[in-house]
Scaffold this motif. Structure first.
Motif, PDB file in Angstrom:
ATOM      1  N   ASP A 165       0.806  -1.230   0.000  1.00 47.82           N
ATOM      2  CA  ASP A 165       0.000   0.000   0.000  1.00 47.82           C
ATOM      3  C   ASP A 165       0.834   1.273   0.000  1.00 47.82           C
ATOM      4  OD1 ASP A 165      -2.485  -1.279  -0.082  1.00 47.82           O
ATOM      5  OD2 ASP A 165      -2.518  -1.558   2.085  1.00 47.82           O
ATOM      6  N   LYS A 259      -1.852  -9.199   7.054  1.00 45.37           N
ATOM      7  CA  LYS A 259      -1.619  -7.867   6.504  1.00 45.37           C
ATOM      8  C   LYS A 259      -1.119  -6.893   7.555  1.00 45.37           C
ATOM      9  CE  LYS A 259      -4.795  -4.880   5.769  1.00 45.37           C
ATOM     10  NZ  LYS A 259      -5.962  -4.099   5.273  1.00 45.37           N
ATOM     11  N   THR A 263       2.089  -4.796   6.076  1.00 41.78           N
ATOM     12  CA  THR A 263       1.994  -3.375   5.749  1.00 41.78           C
ATOM     13  C   THR A 263       2.999  -2.535   6.526  1.00 41.78           C
ATOM     14  OG1 THR A 263       0.153  -3.218   7.331  1.00 41.78           O
ATOM     15  CG2 THR A 263      -0.409  -3.425   5.004  1.00 41.78           C
TER      16      THR A 263
END
Length: 331
Positions: A165, A259, A263
């Protein structure tokens, strides 16, 4: 990254499971783009439905987990050979999932040999089987992280950035397609001179196909009045061209490695966690080599190390390592 090691142990799946053995056959390289006769497709068919569980299993618990056997290799977990072989199909034309980046196809030295997700019409659904195969690619990344079975995936930085991201920039696009934004610069220099009357609201994708940026865009000329809108839609397409495909890869990766931990990583850290250190350290390999009925001082052993270190390029070293160890990285 000790915290990542701890998190992987904490998210192991320990529920009792029926013991299953999967056997992968060996095939000669397949030239068909359908990718049906590949180790990847064999692994996908047999493993993808339960990969989100089996790839997080504690493979060392007896009577549990999934056992994958590739051409006689017999291990208590998906073997290095199995994972390496499946992943070696990903960045090839044998599967419909990835294509060489435009810079490679135009012989630009920047990002040569990098593979990007295949391009699908922006206003059409991606077929369900392709979605699941992208998810399986992410799950293979996940088991590479968990088992340290590093794999050689030749993806550009923009793919790794999107998986964690990170915001993409126009430079990330230009790294795979140097000419991608040249058209806008040309228009900016010439539109006032009315020299762009042939240009329409469409775009040539990274795969070489033409898509409309708006409805009936092929019939709408770019003018001084709508140039700003054209630039906005052009950039939006370029920055989101692979968004759906990478979303499916991310879903598969997150199903194996949480995640919340991934991340935190940067794009470079994620790439190293999946692919390891790409350089083959011959001195490290030499220090960790054990000899049977010979020694490092033997003349033919000395000649072997000399050839490996001085005459083999990086790709040949990776192939040698794959032959003797089932994977293409040391660390």
């Amino acid at each position: 990254m000790a915290w990542l090691e701890k998190s992987l142990k904490e998210t192991i799946t320990n529920e009792p499971r029926t013991y299953i053995a999967h056997y992968f056959q060996i095939f000669t390289p397949c030239t068909s783009k359908s990718g049906r006769i590949t180790t990847f497709n064999q692994g996908y068919r047999q493993l993808h439905k339960d990969a989100h569980v089996t790839f997080r299993s504690d493979f060392h618990r007896r009577g549990q987990g999934v056992r994958v056997v590739l051409c006689g290799f017999d291990h208590d977990e998906p073997s290095r050979e199995s994972i390496t072989s499946m992943c070696s199909d990903i960045c090839t034309a044998r599967l419909p999932l990835f294509i060489l980046c435009p810079n490679d196809r135009t012989n630009n030295d920047l990002s040569r040999g990098r593979w990007i997700p295949n391009v699908f019409p922006p206003n059409q659904l991606i077929p369900g089987r392709i979605k699941n195969q992208y998810r399986f690619v992410g799950q293979l990344m996940g088991i590479a992280i968990r088992r340290k079975h590093y794999v050689d995936l030749k993806f550009p930085n923009l793919l790794w950035k999107q998986l964690v991201d990170e915001q993409l920039t126009t430079k990330d696009i230009e790294d795979i397609d140097t000419e991608s934004f040249v058209i806008i610069k040309i228009i900016a220099d010439n539109i006032e001179k009315s020299q762009m009357s042939e240009l329409r609201f469409d775009i040539v994708s990274s795969a070489g196909h033409t898509y409309e940026l708006i409805h009936n865009g092929k019939d709408i000329p770019v003018t001084v009045d709508n140039f700003k809108e054209y630039c906005t839609r052009y950039r939006e397409y370029r920055l989101n061209e692979f968004c759906r495909q990478i979303t499916y890869i991310r879903q598969g990766l997150y199903s194996v490695v949480s995640k919340h931990f991934l991340t935190i990583l940067t794009a470079n850290e994620l790439q190293e966690a999946v692919c390891g250190n790409g350089r083959i350290d011959i001195e490290l390999l030499k220090r960790n080599t054990r000899y049977n009925n010979t020694s490092l001082e033997s003349p033919y052993i000395q000649r072997f190390w000399k050839i490996l270190s001085e005459m083999f390029n990086e790709e040949q070293k990776k192939l040698f390592l794959k032959f003797v160890w089932g994977r293409t990285t040391l660390t």
